[in-house]
Motif scaffolding. Sequence first.
Motif, PDB file in Angstrom:
ATOM      1  N   UNK A 118       0.852  -1.184   0.000  1.00 18.06           N
ATOM      2  CA  UNK A 118       0.000   0.000   0.000  1.00 18.06           C
ATOM      3  C   UNK A 118       0.886   1.232   0.000  1.00 18.06           C
ATOM      4  N   UNK A 119       0.550   2.203  -0.841  1.00 18.04           N
ATOM      5  CA  UNK A 119       1.333   3.432  -0.906  1.00 18.04           C
ATOM      6  C   UNK A 119       1.250   4.181   0.419  1.00 18.04           C
ATOM      7  N   UNK A 120       2.377   4.613   0.907  1.00 17.38           N
ATOM      8  CA  UNK A 120       2.382   5.381   2.147  1.00 17.38           C
ATOM      9  C   UNK A 120       1.659   6.711   1.915  1.00 17.38           C
ATOM     10  N   UNK A 121       0.787   7.047   2.841  1.00 14.79           N
ATOM     11  CA  UNK A 121      -0.049   8.233   2.685  1.00 14.79           C
ATOM     12  C   UNK A 121      -1.423   7.922   2.153  1.00 14.79           C
ATOM     13  N   UNK A 122      -1.622   6.700   1.635  1.00 15.70           N
ATOM     14  CA  UNK A 122      -2.943   6.290   1.161  1.00 15.70           C
ATOM     15  C   UNK A 122      -3.869   6.038   2.350  1.00 15.70           C
ATOM     16  N   UNK A 123      -5.172   6.380   2.234  1.00 17.06           N
ATOM     17  CA  UNK A 123      -6.120   6.042   3.304  1.00 17.06           C
ATOM     18  C   UNK A 123      -6.170   4.552   3.602  1.00 17.06           C
ATOM     19  N   UNK A 124      -5.733   3.736   2.642  1.00 12.72           N
ATOM     20  CA  UNK A 124      -5.775   2.285   2.820  1.00 12.72           C
ATOM     21  C   UNK A 124      -4.795   1.791   3.890  1.00 12.72           C
ATOM     22  N   UNK A 125      -3.801   2.607   4.225  1.00  7.08           N
ATOM     23  CA  UNK A 125      -2.861   2.200   5.273  1.00  7.08           C
ATOM     24  C   UNK A 125      -3.578   1.918   6.592  1.00  7.08           C
ATOM     25  N   UNK A 126      -4.672   2.625   6.827  1.00  6.13           N
ATOM     26  CA  UNK A 126      -5.415   2.436   8.070  1.00  6.13           C
ATOM     27  C   UNK A 126      -6.100   1.074   8.126  1.00  6.13           C
ATOM     28  N   UNK A 127      -6.167   0.381   6.971  1.00  2.37           N
ATOM     29  CA  UNK A 127      -6.826  -0.926   6.928  1.00  2.37           C
ATOM     30  C   UNK A 127      -5.825  -2.073   6.840  1.00  2.37           C
ATOM     31  N   UNK A 128      -4.578  -1.792   7.166  1.00  3.92           N
ATOM     32  CA  UNK A 128      -3.536  -2.822   7.043  1.00  3.92           C
ATOM     33  C   UNK A 128      -3.873  -4.062   7.864  1.00  3.92           C
TER      34      UNK A 128
END
Length: 241
Positions: free
Chosen positions: A202-212
């Motif tokens: 996941x790209x750092x800074x993407x909102x998807x990081x919160x769903x790791x």
Amino acid sequence: MRWAALFLSLALVMPAVAQPVRVGVSHSPPYRVAEDGRFSGLYLDIFDEIANRLGWQVQYREAPYRRVLRLAEDGQLDVVLGARRTDEREVYLDFVAPAFPADRRLFFYQTDTHRIERYDDLYGRVIGAREATRYFPRFDEDTSLMKELVGRYENLMLMLERGRVDVVIAPELVGRYTLNQLGLTASVSPYTVPGDPVYLAVAKGSPLQAQAEAIRATVQAMENDGIYQEILGQYLDQGKP
């Protein structure tokens, strides 16, 4: 029940993804297939299952692999499928989960005298390999081996069929897929080499990081309920001699 409870708890705490998840896809069968605006392949089958379980909308974008990495670095993509971990990429990618199979390196052959039982059997053989490809350090750095470097696995398998090389080294899924596409068969040597972990990044800074954590739990659930192996099996069966 334990996994159901875990998913419920994750659903309560993880932020919703309000916009489509942007995923870069480079054409690299059978992992990633991008043809005429249609997307398929092993990595996409696995990722689609993850996305469906987490309720994501997905937007695929085709680009060569190096450009996919640049787009992720620039914040124009959220996900890179099938990334290998390097120090350079750690700067802009979060390697969330090894969600994709680590492809073994296989040695395909046609004639029994070219069967590879151990590494030392490679000496004296003409080995077909794809140019600009890393297989494993000992092989990559061994200048004593007779390597015939070619740009495409299709050409390598045809060369094997015609006796122009003795052995072809290839990642397992790519080798089997290529043989299947060409309608050829080849035997697989007992000597194999494990592959490296392959990540959903996941790209750092993407909102998807919160769903790791939810991504990791979903991959684990897919392995536990058998769907992961079911998807992988469809590709492993291709081209078996």
